[in-house]
Design a protein around this motif. Structure first.
Motif, PDB file in Angstrom:
ATOM      1  N   ASN A  66      16.758  -7.735 113.842  1.00 37.53           N
ATOM      2  CA  ASN A  66      15.873  -7.151 112.853  1.00 37.53           C
ATOM      3  C   ASN A  66      15.934  -5.624 112.834  1.00 37.53           C
ATOM      4  OD1 ASN A  66      14.161  -7.650 110.821  1.00 37.53           O
ATOM      5  ND2 ASN A  66      12.371  -8.114 112.083  1.00 37.53           N
ATOM      6  N   LEU A  67      17.129  -5.110 112.995  1.00 37.21           N
ATOM      7  CA  LEU A  67      17.322  -3.679 113.161  1.00 37.21           C
ATOM      8  C   LEU A  67      17.231  -2.932 111.830  1.00 37.21           C
ATOM      9  CD1 LEU A  67      18.171  -1.608 115.354  1.00 37.21           C
ATOM     10  CD2 LEU A  67      20.527  -2.052 114.697  1.00 37.21           C
ATOM     11  N   SER A  68      16.385  -1.902 111.789  1.00 42.40           N
ATOM     12  CA  SER A  68      16.269  -1.090 110.580  1.00 42.40           C
ATOM     13  C   SER A  68      16.252   0.386 110.927  1.00 42.40           C
ATOM     14  CB  SER A  68      14.975  -1.408 109.821  1.00 42.40           C
ATOM     15  OG  SER A  68      14.996  -2.739 109.380  1.00 42.40           O
ATOM     16  N   LYS A  69      16.793   1.187 110.019  1.00 43.41           N
ATOM     17  CA  LYS A  69      16.689   2.637 110.184  1.00 43.41           C
ATOM     18  C   LYS A  69      16.384   3.271 108.837  1.00 43.41           C
ATOM     19  CE  LYS A  69      16.952   6.623 112.212  1.00 43.41           C
ATOM     20  NZ  LYS A  69      16.042   7.008 113.290  1.00 43.41           N
ATOM     21  N   THR A  70      15.277   3.992 108.800  1.00 46.02           N
ATOM     22  CA  THR A  70      14.877   4.659 107.567  1.00 46.02           C
ATOM     23  C   THR A  70      14.983   6.161 107.757  1.00 46.02           C
ATOM     24  OG1 THR A  70      13.295   2.876 107.306  1.00 46.02           O
ATOM     25  CG2 THR A  70      13.041   4.754 105.842  1.00 46.02           C
ATOM     26  N   PHE A  71      15.638   6.819 106.835  1.00 47.69           N
ATOM     27  CA  PHE A  71      15.715   8.283 106.872  1.00 47.69           C
ATOM     28  C   PHE A  71      14.800   8.855 105.808  1.00 47.69           C
ATOM     29  CE2 PHE A  71      20.106   7.495 108.528  1.00 47.69           C
ATOM     30  CZ  PHE A  71      19.911   8.091 109.755  1.00 47.69           C
ATOM     31  N   ARG A  72      14.238  10.009 106.122  1.00 47.41           N
ATOM     32  CA  ARG A  72      13.481  10.731 105.098  1.00 47.41           C
ATOM     33  C   ARG A  72      14.373  11.815 104.531  1.00 47.41           C
ATOM     34  NH1 ARG A  72       7.311  11.989 107.002  1.00 47.41           N
ATOM     35  NH2 ARG A  72       6.568   9.851 106.851  1.00 47.41           N
ATOM     36  N   ILE A  73      14.521  11.805 103.240  1.00 40.66           N
ATOM     37  CA  ILE A  73      15.299  12.852 102.589  1.00 40.66           C
ATOM     38  C   ILE A  73      14.304  13.804 101.940  1.00 40.66           C
ATOM     39  CG2 ILE A  73      17.079  13.363 100.871  1.00 40.66           C
ATOM     40  CD1 ILE A  73      18.151  11.581 103.032  1.00 40.66           C
ATOM     41  N   TYR A  74      14.298  15.036 102.411  1.00 37.82           N
ATOM     42  CA  TYR A  74      13.377  16.001 101.842  1.00 37.82           C
ATOM     43  C   TYR A  74      13.953  16.606 100.582  1.00 37.82           C
ATOM     44  CZ  TYR A  74      10.497  15.524 105.904  1.00 37.82           C
ATOM     45  OH  TYR A  74       9.682  15.004 106.863  1.00 37.82           O
ATOM     46  N   ASN A  75      13.109  16.709  99.604  1.00 35.46           N
ATOM     47  CA  ASN A  75      13.528  17.190  98.309  1.00 35.46           C
ATOM     48  C   ASN A  75      13.210  18.673  98.192  1.00 35.46           C
ATOM     49  OD1 ASN A  75      14.351  17.346  95.743  1.00 35.46           O
ATOM     50  ND2 ASN A  75      12.804  15.966  94.886  1.00 35.46           N
ATOM     51  N   GLN A  76      14.251  19.494  98.060  1.00 32.58           N
ATOM     52  CA  GLN A  76      13.994  20.927  97.950  1.00 32.58           C
ATOM     53  C   GLN A  76      13.883  21.361  96.491  1.00 32.58           C
ATOM     54  OE1 GLN A  76      16.741  23.275 100.231  1.00 32.58           O
ATOM     55  NE2 GLN A  76      15.378  23.209 101.978  1.00 32.58           N
ATOM     56  N   GLY A  77      14.165  20.468  95.590  1.00 29.33           N
ATOM     57  CA  GLY A  77      14.026  20.780  94.180  1.00 29.33           C
ATOM     58  C   GLY A  77      15.036  21.791  93.700  1.00 29.33           C
ATOM     59  N   GLU A  78      14.772  22.343  92.535  1.00 34.66           N
ATOM     60  CA  GLU A  78      15.699  23.315  91.964  1.00 34.66           C
ATOM     61  C   GLU A  78      14.977  24.628  91.739  1.00 34.66           C
ATOM     62  OE1 GLU A  78      17.975  21.930  88.480  1.00 34.66           O
ATOM     63  OE2 GLU A  78      17.722  19.945  89.390  1.00 34.66           O
ATOM     64  N   GLY A  79      15.730  25.706  91.855  1.00 33.57           N
ATOM     65  CA  GLY A  79      15.179  27.010  91.525  1.00 33.57           C
ATOM     66  C   GLY A  79      14.271  27.565  92.600  1.00 33.57           C
ATOM     67  N   VAL A  80      13.883  28.831  92.389  1.00 34.60           N
ATOM     68  CA  VAL A  80      13.133  29.560  93.409  1.00 34.60           C
ATOM     69  C   VAL A  80      11.734  28.996  93.605  1.00 34.60           C
ATOM     70  CG1 VAL A  80      12.320  31.847  94.109  1.00 34.60           C
ATOM     71  CG2 VAL A  80      14.443  31.626  92.816  1.00 34.60           C
ATOM     72  N   THR A  81      11.051  28.664  92.508  1.00 36.31           N
ATOM     73  CA  THR A  81       9.670  28.172  92.659  1.00 36.31           C
ATOM     74  C   THR A  81       9.634  26.862  93.436  1.00 36.31           C
ATOM     75  OG1 THR A  81       9.974  27.597  90.345  1.00 36.31           O
ATOM     76  CG2 THR A  81       8.260  29.218  90.855  1.00 36.31           C
ATOM     77  N   ASP A  82      10.551  25.963  93.097  1.00 37.82           N
ATOM     78  CA  ASP A  82      10.614  24.696  93.820  1.00 37.82           C
ATOM     79  C   ASP A  82      10.914  24.929  95.291  1.00 37.82           C
ATOM     80  OD1 ASP A  82      10.056  23.348  91.588  1.00 37.82           O
ATOM     81  OD2 ASP A  82      11.917  22.177  91.498  1.00 37.82           O
ATOM     82  N   TYR A  83      11.818  25.902  95.535  1.00 38.93           N
ATOM     83  CA  TYR A  83      12.200  26.193  96.912  1.00 38.93           C
ATOM     84  C   TYR A  83      10.998  26.697  97.701  1.00 38.93           C
ATOM     85  CZ  TYR A  83      14.571  28.245 100.895  1.00 38.93           C
ATOM     86  OH  TYR A  83      14.956  28.568 102.168  1.00 38.93           O
ATOM     87  N   LEU A  84      10.259  27.629  97.075  1.00 37.35           N
ATOM     88  CA  LEU A  84       9.080  28.172  97.753  1.00 37.35           C
ATOM     89  C   LEU A  84       8.020  27.092  97.941  1.00 37.35           C
ATOM     90  CD1 LEU A  84       8.741  31.670  96.042  1.00 37.35           C
ATOM     91  CD2 LEU A  84       9.530  31.173  98.365  1.00 37.35           C
ATOM     92  N   LYS A  85       7.897  26.224  96.933  1.00 44.35           N
ATOM     93  CA  LYS A  85       6.936  25.135  97.021  1.00 44.35           C
ATOM     94  C   LYS A  85       7.267  24.206  98.201  1.00 44.35           C
ATOM     95  CE  LYS A  85       5.745  23.961  92.585  1.00 44.35           C
ATOM     96  NZ  LYS A  85       6.018  23.040  91.468  1.00 44.35           N
ATOM     97  N   SER A  86       8.577  24.058  98.460  1.00 44.64           N
ATOM     98  CA  SER A  86       8.985  23.128  99.502  1.00 44.64           C
ATOM     99  C   SER A  86       8.533  23.567 100.892  1.00 44.64           C
ATOM    100  CB  SER A  86      10.510  22.939  99.479  1.00 44.64           C
ATOM    101  OG  SER A  86      11.147  24.052 100.055  1.00 44.64           O
ATOM    102  N   PHE A  87       8.118  24.850 101.021  1.00 43.36           N
ATOM    103  CA  PHE A  87       7.573  25.291 102.304  1.00 43.36           C
ATOM    104  C   PHE A  87       6.181  24.714 102.530  1.00 43.36           C
ATOM    105  CE2 PHE A  87      10.821  28.572 101.961  1.00 43.36           C
ATOM    106  CZ  PHE A  87      11.275  28.615 103.261  1.00 43.36           C
ATOM    107  N   VAL A  88       5.477  24.483 101.441  1.00 47.21           N
ATOM    108  CA  VAL A  88       4.090  24.014 101.549  1.00 47.21           C
ATOM    109  C   VAL A  88       4.008  22.501 101.415  1.00 47.21           C
ATOM    110  CG1 VAL A  88       1.737  24.528 100.863  1.00 47.21           C
ATOM    111  CG2 VAL A  88       3.566  26.159 100.323  1.00 47.21           C
TER     112      VAL A  88
END
Lengths: 265, 327
Positions: free
Chosen positions: B8-30
């Motif tokens: 019953n082996l499972s592995k789930t990865f979390r992929i963090y979304n950094q979005g596009e552009g500067v605002t999305d990038y800055l938002k990704s810090f919060v």
């Protein structure tokens, strides 16, 4: 079996030391830049001395500063880069498939480099300091304990750097982490300015931080401001920090390990 | 008793979304926007001593992730693994003594040192006795020809030479289990053959269990009696290779034509015809129609500029399994 186990670590040191010597030209350039920094420090403190009185006098300051350069060139590590490189490229899987802990392997890897830096950088700086800059030299007993204390300082620096290196598993960047650690370390350890120049209250605070045992502690042995039982106190303090930081590093790795992803390939 | 067992082996990865552009990038810090990806899903595995098992699937199917869990590098999100009686994640160092691993795309050798130094270091790390070491290096050299580059620094080796070293390194401490993650990737035919011979020899002589992930059909056909096929983290086939053999018989023929648009073909054994800008891609089953017959048919009716036959890859096999059902 017992014999085999220790030879493992000697072999790592031997092999990585050999690897380090493959970068002789690199080492020579780094030595040159270290000498430039040494001279820079020398003239800055000469200028400060000529514009006003330094407590304790110029000779004491310059001996301290040169000793600081000896220590910081020997008790030096790039652990963040070592780990960061491997995490970003995913080659950390190679370290993790072997029957040796990541911390142990990284430690002996960095120890081999420290040994190389000691010979290729710290010793030449000491010679230049003594011959050309006319610094005071410690007696035989203090020289011995100085070297021992530098070794302990390396251990403190390594464990501290290993703990901060674990941040790489979250941030995936290492250069900025290493620069930040280095800057803080130089500022608080006595490499940038002698801690004895600080007012008493501030000095007390600095003495409670792990950074003091990274440079100021061995420097005190070099400058002979610590003798006899004071030396044992310094070494004891270094060992206590090694124990504390070992646990910090160990738990930082435990936490970081769960963050490991290495997808694909 | 099974040597490798996963339930019953499972592995789930979390992929963090950094979005596009500067605002999305800055938002990704919060705010940390992420989605979860199941790299491996409820996988059951059982491998016995002495088997060579081919572990195949398309890119991103979860093969490497499985190997990284079996070797104790990654922690499973859920499920249990026992390898030679140990939990590999919790007893990573102990387990490491029982396994040899090659990650084909990630060389483990020390870049600036001669090959011999890398092996001396591995000898110490895996606590191999002097006598065994000399004996094995000689034996490995015979098949892999290590002595040709034994004193050269690793950075000067070719890809094939490096891979031969990697193989030898994985078997150096004679572990009961060896995981090979794409050991033949990017190699020419003669090196591939050397590597296969070596794997066969190690398996038959020392009863070493081998789990092999690869994109090379020939690796599978040459080495494995049993294959496990993975797709999107799930096991879609686990069994003998020969009952799957017809899935491996697809070949692709690329034909450059003067007039692509008028092309049409219906013959027994032709599975798929795809028309591109200047050529036609024909998938056919070589068991049902030979390449020469197929080409003859096409040449008779159309004006052909050029043609070539492509070797099948694992992606084709998996596709075919979906199209035709499993065995």
């Amino acid at each position: 079996m017992k014999r085999l186990k220790t030879s493992k670590y000697f072999e790592i040191i031997k092999v990585i030391f050999k690897e380090a010597t493959a970068y002789r030209l690199d080492a020579l350039m780094l030595l040159a830049s270290s000498i430039v920094f040494l001279l820079l420090y020398y003239f800055v403190w000469l200028a400060i001395d000529q514009s006003g009185e330094i407590p304790g006098g110029f000779q004491q300051v310059i001996t301290y500063i040169v000793a600081g350069q000896i220590v910081s060139n020997a008790a030096f590590t790039q652990t963040e880069t070592f780990i960061g490189d491997r995490v970003r490229r995913g080659t950390i899987v190679n370290e993790l498939k072997r029957p040796i802990s990541l911390m142990t392997y990284t430690y002996f890897h960095e120890l081999a480099w420290a040994l190389f830096n000691f010979i290729a950088k710290a010793v030449p700086i000491a010679i230049i300091g003594i011959i050309f800059l006319g610094i005071d030299t410690p007696n035989l007993v203090n020289t011995f304990f100085f070297v021992l204390s530098v070794f302990l300082a390396f251990n403190v620096v390594f464990l501290f750097a290993y703990s901060t290196a674990m941040l790489v598993f979250w941030t995936k960047v290492d250069w900025s982490i290493r620069m930040m650690r280095n800057t803080v370390q130089n500022l608080f350890s006595g490499v940038l300015f002698p801690l004895y120049l600080l007012p008493d209250t501030l000095n007390t605070v600095f003495n409670l931080l792990p950074f003091q045992v990274m440079a100021d502690a061995p420097i005190q042995i070099f400058t002979m401001s610590a003798t006899g039982s004071e030396i044992y106190f310094i070494l004891g303090k270094q060992i206590i920090w090694i124990v504390i930081l070992y646990f910090v590093a160990f738990f930082a790795w435990k936490k970081a390990r769960t963050k490991l992803t290495v997808q694909g390939g | 008793m099974s040597l490798i067992k996963a339930e019953n082996l499972s592995k789930t990865f979390r992929i963090y979304n950094q979005g596009e552009g500067v605002t999305d990038y800055l938002k990704s810090f919060v705010t940390r926007d992420y989605r979860e990806i199941d790299a491996v899903k409820e996988l059951d595995l059982e491998i016995s001593k002495g088997e060579i098992v081919g572990y195949i699937g398309a890119n991103g199917a979860g093969k490497s992730t499985t190997v990284k869990m079996l070797t104790g590098i990654l922690e499973p999100s859920s499920g249990d693994i026992t390898v030679n009686g140990l939990n590999p994640y919790r007893n990573r160092k102990k387990n490491a003594m029982n396994i040899g691993v090659v990650f084909g795309q990630k060389t483990q050798l020390w870049w600036d040192l001669p090959v011999r130094e890398s092996f001396k270091l591995l000898k110490e790390i895996y606590e191999v006795e002097d006598d065994n070491y000399d004996e094995r290096i000689n034996e490995f050299s015979e098949v892999l020809g290590l002595d040709e580059f034994w004193d050269q620094p690793v950075r000067k080796l070719s890809l094939g030479q490096k891979m031969r070293c990697e193989l030898a390194a994985a078997f150096l401490h004679q572990p009961p289990i060896v995981y090979l993650d794409e050991p033949t990737i990017g190699l020419d035919v003669s090196v591939k053959e050397k590597i296969r011979d070596f794997i066969k020899k190690m398996n038959s002589k020392n009863d070493i269990t081998v789990m092999l992930t690869t994109h090379d059909i020939d690796d599978i056909e040459d080495l494995c009696e049993r294959v496990i096929v993975l797709d999107e983290g799930k096991k879609i086939y686990d069994g003998r290779l020969d009952s799957l053999a017809n899935k491996f018989s697809s070949r692709r023929l690329l034909v450059d034509l003067k007039d692509v648009d008028s092309f049409s073909l219906s013959l027994r054994g032709v599975e798929e015809v795809k028309t591109n800008d200047a050529n036609v891609e024909i998938t056919f089953d070589r068991e049902k129609i030979s390449a020469s017959d197929l080409i003859k048919e096409i040449l008779d009716e159309y004006e052909v500029i050029d043609f070539k036959i492509k070797e099948p890859d694992i992606e084709d096999v998996v596709k075919k399994m979906y199209r035709e059902g499993i065995a």
